[in-house]
Enzyme design. Structure first.
Site, PDB file in Angstrom:
ATOM      1  N   ARG A  65      72.752  57.414  65.519  1.00 23.36           N
ATOM      2  CA  ARG A  65      71.968  57.341  66.749  1.00 23.36           C
ATOM      3  C   ARG A  65      72.108  58.590  67.603  1.00 23.36           C
ATOM      4  O   ARG A  65      71.165  58.991  68.293  1.00 23.36           O
ATOM      5  CB  ARG A  65      72.343  56.094  67.546  1.00 23.36           C
ATOM      6  CG  ARG A  65      73.824  55.959  67.944  1.00 23.36           C
ATOM      7  CD  ARG A  65      74.098  54.532  68.404  1.00 23.36           C
ATOM      8  NE  ARG A  65      75.439  54.271  68.898  1.00 23.36           N
ATOM      9  CZ  ARG A  65      76.465  53.902  68.132  1.00 23.36           C
ATOM     10  NH1 ARG A  65      76.311  53.800  66.829  1.00 23.36           N
ATOM     11  NH2 ARG A  65      77.647  53.631  68.672  1.00 23.36           N
ATOM     12  N   GLU A 101      81.922  57.312  69.901  1.00 22.43           N
ATOM     13  CA  GLU A 101      82.071  56.214  70.857  1.00 22.43           C
ATOM     14  C   GLU A 101      83.395  55.486  70.614  1.00 22.43           C
ATOM     15  O   GLU A 101      84.025  55.617  69.554  1.00 22.43           O
ATOM     16  CB  GLU A 101      80.893  55.249  70.725  1.00 22.43           C
ATOM     17  CG  GLU A 101      80.919  54.037  71.638  1.00 22.43           C
ATOM     18  CD  GLU A 101      80.867  54.372  73.133  1.00 22.43           C
ATOM     19  OE1 GLU A 101      81.769  55.094  73.604  1.00 22.43           O
ATOM     20  OE2 GLU A 101      79.955  53.875  73.816  1.00 22.43           O
ATOM     21  N   ILE A 102      83.799  54.700  71.584  1.00 24.68           N
ATOM     22  CA  ILE A 102      84.958  53.825  71.454  1.00 24.68           C
ATOM     23  C   ILE A 102      84.772  52.897  70.256  1.00 24.68           C
ATOM     24  O   ILE A 102      83.694  52.333  70.056  1.00 24.68           O
ATOM     25  CB  ILE A 102      85.123  52.965  72.724  1.00 24.68           C
ATOM     26  CG1 ILE A 102      85.399  53.830  73.950  1.00 24.68           C
ATOM     27  CG2 ILE A 102      86.224  51.932  72.555  1.00 24.68           C
ATOM     28  CD1 ILE A 102      85.361  53.055  75.241  1.00 24.68           C
ATOM     29  N   ASP A 103      85.813  52.730  69.480  1.00 24.96           N
ATOM     30  CA  ASP A 103      85.831  51.734  68.416  1.00 24.96           C
ATOM     31  C   ASP A 103      86.301  50.411  69.035  1.00 24.96           C
ATOM     32  O   ASP A 103      87.406  50.329  69.570  1.00 24.96           O
ATOM     33  CB  ASP A 103      86.785  52.188  67.302  1.00 24.96           C
ATOM     34  CG  ASP A 103      86.773  51.263  66.099  1.00 24.96           C
ATOM     35  OD1 ASP A 103      86.415  50.077  66.249  1.00 24.96           O
ATOM     36  OD2 ASP A 103      87.141  51.728  65.007  1.00 24.96           O
ATOM     37  N   TYR A 104      85.453  49.388  68.960  1.00 23.24           N
ATOM     38  CA  TYR A 104      85.784  48.101  69.579  1.00 23.24           C
ATOM     39  C   TYR A 104      86.508  47.143  68.634  1.00 23.24           C
ATOM     40  O   TYR A 104      86.639  45.952  68.936  1.00 23.24           O
ATOM     41  CB  TYR A 104      84.520  47.444  70.128  1.00 23.24           C
ATOM     42  CG  TYR A 104      83.982  48.142  71.355  1.00 23.24           C
ATOM     43  CD1 TYR A 104      84.631  48.030  72.579  1.00 23.24           C
ATOM     44  CD2 TYR A 104      82.839  48.929  71.288  1.00 23.24           C
ATOM     45  CE1 TYR A 104      84.150  48.673  73.706  1.00 23.24           C
ATOM     46  CE2 TYR A 104      82.353  49.576  72.413  1.00 23.24           C
ATOM     47  CZ  TYR A 104      83.007  49.450  73.617  1.00 23.24           C
ATOM     48  OH  TYR A 104      82.533  50.096  74.729  1.00 23.24           O
ATOM     49  N   HIS A 139      72.699  58.807  73.765  1.00 24.77           N
ATOM     50  CA  HIS A 139      71.667  58.574  72.756  1.00 24.77           C
ATOM     51  C   HIS A 139      70.644  57.559  73.251  1.00 24.77           C
ATOM     52  O   HIS A 139      70.892  56.779  74.183  1.00 24.77           O
ATOM     53  CB  HIS A 139      72.309  58.082  71.455  1.00 24.77           C
ATOM     54  CG  HIS A 139      73.035  56.784  71.614  1.00 24.77           C
ATOM     55  ND1 HIS A 139      72.395  55.557  71.633  1.00 24.77           N
ATOM     56  CD2 HIS A 139      74.348  56.503  71.777  1.00 24.77           C
ATOM     57  CE1 HIS A 139      73.263  54.595  71.798  1.00 24.77           C
ATOM     58  NE2 HIS A 139      74.470  55.137  71.893  1.00 24.77           N
TER      59      HIS A 139
END
Length: 214
Positions: free
Chosen positions: A59, A83-86, A10
């Site tokens: 996004r 996306e990875i979850d932080y 993105h």
């Protein structure tokens, strides 16, 4: 004829510019990000696309809609491309994480593929959902061309796995710039050839302002 995947990150967001962990944070593109994506849409408008898939976050869906519009396509939201979850790092800038969670960050840096921040995902977790997703898409669109819009970490994990890299180094050894284009050709669901990687030639000749905002 192989199945061709245009793998796109993105465009930039305000959190991208601030170097913040924004894996599961649902934020829109910034003005700079929209401009980057518009350049990529212009680049790809004469390519034949059979389908467009994207992570369901703002996004990525906004990026996908802009890229799909010239082709008369509607992006399909695909949760496996998230996306990875932080975890409890979400929304924090890198310097804050390094100082506040020093020990946890140091361990994660050594092996981000196996280690996850508290409440978040490891690279293994992400690949366990993203790899079956891309294989299903390839099976569904065999011998066609498909565009996927995902994220910096997810794209790097997919490319590392498909090319047989050491997964522990996916963050250090691969880059994914905002609105970057990579191209993978598949002769089967598991045999991939990387034809183009992290290409931003559609906007890197523009003013340095866009690149600075990344």
């Amino acid at each position: 004829m192989p199945t061709r995947i245009y793998l796109v990150r993105h465009g930039a967001t305000d959190l991208t510019a601030e170097d913040r962990f924004a894996g599961s944070s649902d934020v829109p593109l910034s003005d700079a990000g929209r401009k980057q994506v518009a350049y990529l849409a212009e680049r790809l408008k004469r390519k034949k696309l059979d389908a467009v898939y994207a992570s369901p976050l703002q996004r990525t869906m906004e990026t996908a809609r802009t890229l799909a519009l010239p082709h008369g396509l509607e992006p399909i939201a695909e949760p496996g491309l998230r996306e990875i979850d932080y975890g409890h790092w979400e929304g924090l800038c890198r310097a804050e994480v390094e100082s506040t969670f020093q020990a946890e960050y140091a361990i994660w840096q050594e092996d981000p593929f196996a280690i996850a921040p508290l409440g978040g995902e490891s690279g293994v977790n992400v690949l366990n959902r993203a790899l079956p997703t891309i294989r299903a898409i390839i099976e569904r669109h065999r011998h066609r061309t498909v565009l996927l819009v995902s994220h910096k970490g997810t794209n790097r994990l997919l490319i590392s796995s498909l090319l047989g890299f050491d997964m522990r180094g996916y963050r250090d050894r691969l880059e994914q710039s905002p609105a970057a284009l990579s191209i993978l050709d598949f002769t089967s669901e598991v045999r991939a050839r990387l034809c183009l990687f992290n290409d931003v030639s559609h906007y890197d000749d523009d003013s340095g302002q866009i690149l600075t905002a990344c």
